[in-house]
Motif scaffolding. Sequence first.
Motif, PDB file in Angstrom:
ATOM      1  N   GLU A 131      10.195   2.379   7.692  1.00 42.56           N
ATOM      2  CA  GLU A 131       9.106   1.444   7.966  1.00 42.56           C
ATOM      3  C   GLU A 131       8.379   0.968   6.706  1.00 42.56           C
ATOM      4  N   PHE A 132       8.071   1.881   5.780  1.00 41.23           N
ATOM      5  CA  PHE A 132       7.210   1.506   4.650  1.00 41.23           C
ATOM      6  C   PHE A 132       7.747   1.962   3.300  1.00 41.23           C
ATOM      7  N   GLY A 133       9.066   1.941   3.150  1.00 42.62           N
ATOM      8  CA  GLY A 133       9.660   2.385   1.900  1.00 42.62           C
ATOM      9  C   GLY A 133       9.736   1.309   0.825  1.00 42.62           C
ATOM     10  N   LEU A 134       9.639   1.771  -0.429  1.00 37.01           N
ATOM     11  CA  LEU A 134       9.837   0.912  -1.593  1.00 37.01           C
ATOM     12  C   LEU A 134      11.015   1.451  -2.410  1.00 37.01           C
ATOM     13  N   MET A 135      11.659   0.561  -3.151  1.00 32.86           N
ATOM     14  CA  MET A 135      12.791   0.944  -3.983  1.00 32.86           C
ATOM     15  C   MET A 135      12.600   0.396  -5.399  1.00 32.86           C
ATOM     16  N   GLU A 136      12.845   1.251  -6.388  1.00 33.33           N
ATOM     17  CA  GLU A 136      12.803   0.783  -7.775  1.00 33.33           C
ATOM     18  C   GLU A 136      14.208   0.360  -8.169  1.00 33.33           C
ATOM     19  N   THR A 137      14.357  -0.889  -8.556  1.00 34.98           N
ATOM     20  CA  THR A 137      15.667  -1.439  -8.894  1.00 34.98           C
ATOM     21  C   THR A 137      15.650  -1.950 -10.333  1.00 34.98           C
ATOM     22  N   PRO A 138      16.804  -2.280 -10.903  1.00 29.37           N
ATOM     23  CA  PRO A 138      16.831  -2.854 -12.247  1.00 29.37           C
ATOM     24  C   PRO A 138      16.016  -4.148 -12.353  1.00 29.37           C
ATOM     25  N   LYS A 139      15.795  -4.806 -11.216  1.00 27.55           N
ATOM     26  CA  LYS A 139      15.016  -6.043 -11.215  1.00 27.55           C
ATOM     27  C   LYS A 139      13.521  -5.787 -11.028  1.00 27.55           C
ATOM     28  N   GLY A 140      13.158  -4.522 -10.771  1.00 24.48           N
ATOM     29  CA  GLY A 140      11.758  -4.196 -10.528  1.00 24.48           C
ATOM     30  C   GLY A 140      11.572  -3.546  -9.164  1.00 24.48           C
ATOM     31  N   MET A 141      10.331  -3.289  -8.801  1.00 23.89           N
ATOM     32  CA  MET A 141      10.022  -2.671  -7.515  1.00 23.89           C
ATOM     33  C   MET A 141      10.310  -3.654  -6.395  1.00 23.89           C
ATOM     34  N   ARG A 142      10.967  -3.162  -5.334  1.00 22.57           N
ATOM     35  CA  ARG A 142      11.326  -4.004  -4.210  1.00 22.57           C
ATOM     36  C   ARG A 142      11.001  -3.307  -2.885  1.00 22.57           C
ATOM     37  N   ILE A 143      10.884  -4.095  -1.833  1.00 22.00           N
ATOM     38  CA  ILE A 143      10.600  -3.602  -0.487  1.00 22.00           C
ATOM     39  C   ILE A 143      11.915  -3.348   0.244  1.00 22.00           C
ATOM     40  N   TYR A 144      11.950  -2.255   1.020  1.00 21.22           N
ATOM     41  CA  TYR A 144      13.037  -2.116   1.993  1.00 21.22           C
ATOM     42  C   TYR A 144      12.517  -1.706   3.370  1.00 21.22           C
ATOM     43  N   GLY A 145      11.262  -1.277   3.474  1.00 19.30           N
ATOM     44  CA  GLY A 145      10.694  -0.866   4.754  1.00 19.30           C
ATOM     45  C   GLY A 145      10.388  -2.038   5.671  1.00 19.30           C
ATOM     46  N   ALA A 146      10.768  -1.907   6.941  1.00 24.20           N
ATOM     47  CA  ALA A 146      10.618  -2.999   7.905  1.00 24.20           C
ATOM     48  C   ALA A 146       9.169  -3.338   8.200  1.00 24.20           C
ATOM     49  N   GLY A 147       8.278  -2.333   8.177  1.00 25.34           N
ATOM     50  CA  GLY A 147       6.875  -2.592   8.438  1.00 25.34           C
ATOM     51  C   GLY A 147       6.246  -3.472   7.378  1.00 25.34           C
ATOM     52  N   ILE A 148       6.751  -3.357   6.162  1.00 26.91           N
ATOM     53  CA  ILE A 148       6.279  -4.233   5.074  1.00 26.91           C
ATOM     54  C   ILE A 148       7.008  -5.569   5.154  1.00 26.91           C
ATOM     55  N   MET A 149       8.321  -5.499   5.362  1.00 26.42           N
ATOM     56  CA  MET A 149       9.169  -6.694   5.334  1.00 26.42           C
ATOM     57  C   MET A 149       8.719  -7.753   6.343  1.00 26.42           C
ATOM     58  N   SER A 150       8.178  -7.314   7.486  1.00 28.09           N
ATOM     59  CA  SER A 150       7.802  -8.266   8.532  1.00 28.09           C
ATOM     60  C   SER A 150       6.327  -8.648   8.499  1.00 28.09           C
ATOM     61  N   SER A 151       5.614  -8.197   7.456  1.00 22.38           N
ATOM     62  CA  SER A 151       4.181  -8.463   7.348  1.00 22.38           C
ATOM     63  C   SER A 151       3.862  -9.328   6.139  1.00 22.38           C
ATOM     64  N   LYS A 152       3.232 -10.460   6.374  1.00 25.33           N
ATOM     65  CA  LYS A 152       2.860 -11.357   5.277  1.00 25.33           C
ATOM     66  C   LYS A 152       1.979 -10.656   4.257  1.00 25.33           C
ATOM     67  N   SER A 153       0.904 -10.051   4.721  1.00 26.39           N
ATOM     68  CA  SER A 153      -0.077  -9.485   3.798  1.00 26.39           C
ATOM     69  C   SER A 153       0.398  -8.195   3.142  1.00 26.39           C
ATOM     70  N   GLU A 154       1.098  -7.328   3.902  1.00 23.81           N
ATOM     71  CA  GLU A 154       1.526  -6.067   3.291  1.00 23.81           C
ATOM     72  C   GLU A 154       2.708  -6.264   2.351  1.00 23.81           C
ATOM     73  N   SER A 155       3.465  -7.332   2.534  1.00 22.25           N
ATOM     74  CA  SER A 155       4.549  -7.642   1.600  1.00 22.25           C
ATOM     75  C   SER A 155       4.002  -7.847   0.192  1.00 22.25           C
ATOM     76  N   ILE A 156       2.821  -8.412   0.126  1.00 21.20           N
ATOM     77  CA  ILE A 156       2.174  -8.655  -1.170  1.00 21.20           C
ATOM     78  C   ILE A 156       1.428  -7.407  -1.628  1.00 21.20           C
ATOM     79  N   TYR A 157       0.677  -6.808  -0.712  1.00 23.60           N
ATOM     80  CA  TYR A 157      -0.140  -5.637  -1.044  1.00 23.60           C
ATOM     81  C   TYR A 157       0.702  -4.475  -1.562  1.00 23.60           C
ATOM     82  N   ALA A 158       1.807  -4.173  -0.892  1.00 26.54           N
ATOM     83  CA  ALA A 158       2.602  -2.990  -1.223  1.00 26.54           C
ATOM     84  C   ALA A 158       3.128  -3.018  -2.651  1.00 26.54           C
ATOM     85  N   LEU A 159       3.435  -4.206  -3.142  1.00 31.83           N
ATOM     86  CA  LEU A 159       3.992  -4.323  -4.484  1.00 31.83           C
ATOM     87  C   LEU A 159       2.960  -4.660  -5.551  1.00 31.83           C
ATOM     88  N   GLU A 160       1.947  -5.425  -5.190  1.00 33.10           N
ATOM     89  CA  GLU A 160       1.088  -6.017  -6.213  1.00 33.10           C
ATOM     90  C   GLU A 160      -0.335  -5.495  -6.268  1.00 33.10           C
TER      91      GLU A 160
END
Length: 283
Positions: free
Chosen positions: A170-199
């Motif tokens: 639901e709320f997982g993040l992944m560190e990739t060679p391109k930077g921090m990325r989202i993989y959790g569905a609860g973040i992925m489907s949310s406009k505001s948390e998509s920004i909040y979780a990373l930034e």
Amino acid sequence: MTALKKEDVRADFTIDQPVATYTAEDHETWRTLFRRQAEILKGRACDEYLDGLEGLGVAADGIPDFRKLSEVLTKATGWSVVAVPGLVPDDVFFDHLANRRFPATWWIRKPEQMDYLEEPDVFHDLYGHVPLLMNPVMADFVAEYGKGGVKALKLGALPNLARLYWYTVEFGLMETPKGMRIYGAGIMSSKSESIYALESPSPNRVRFDLMRVMRTRYRIDTFQNTYFVIRSFEELFKATSPDFTPLYKALQKQPEIGAGDIVEGDKVVHRGTREGWAETPDA
């Protein structure tokens, strides 16, 4: 949308997706959510998710037909999507996952609920969850989680296992060679948390550790105070592959950790400022 009748719901809580009952407004809500997230997730979603979304053929045209999604998904990883009225009992949920059936809510939120919804709807379930089931490693992880859920119910360890799902699927993040990325569905489907979780500087971002995660309470009424970061799905699968029985016994002797706490031994990627955190209790 027409209300379901009791006889429409099978013993395993599945139903036939009532495709014909979706209104023009329902499809427009899907289109609005889809297009909005497509823009927000550029440079924020992990590549595996974006690849899965493209491979499934999920588009902005309207609410997808579960049967068509299942045809593609089954060929890729053996999974299918089954329609359910909403949240289902834990034992039913785990049985579906263990047998590679993803229970997806059939209805969609109202326009006035565009930015916040208490229960998962079809957009959260299909757009947030299903694309990663196209990834072989994540597909295996979720199936094994379902098998583990059946076992956890018998051992009385469901709260610990639920935290694993919450902080990864639901709320997982992944560190990739391109930077921090989202993989959790609860973040992925949310406009505001998509920004909040990373930034946002407010939340903690801590390296994933299985025992740490299963001790940690979480938030159900606000953005998360802490996000746990993996480096790959392979890392997640390997970390969760051992038998959990001795882990549950060990957890009984260890105190729970607050949703926003940093504790000794944490590998902290970012220590949050705690700005704006709610004072309501953790779950």
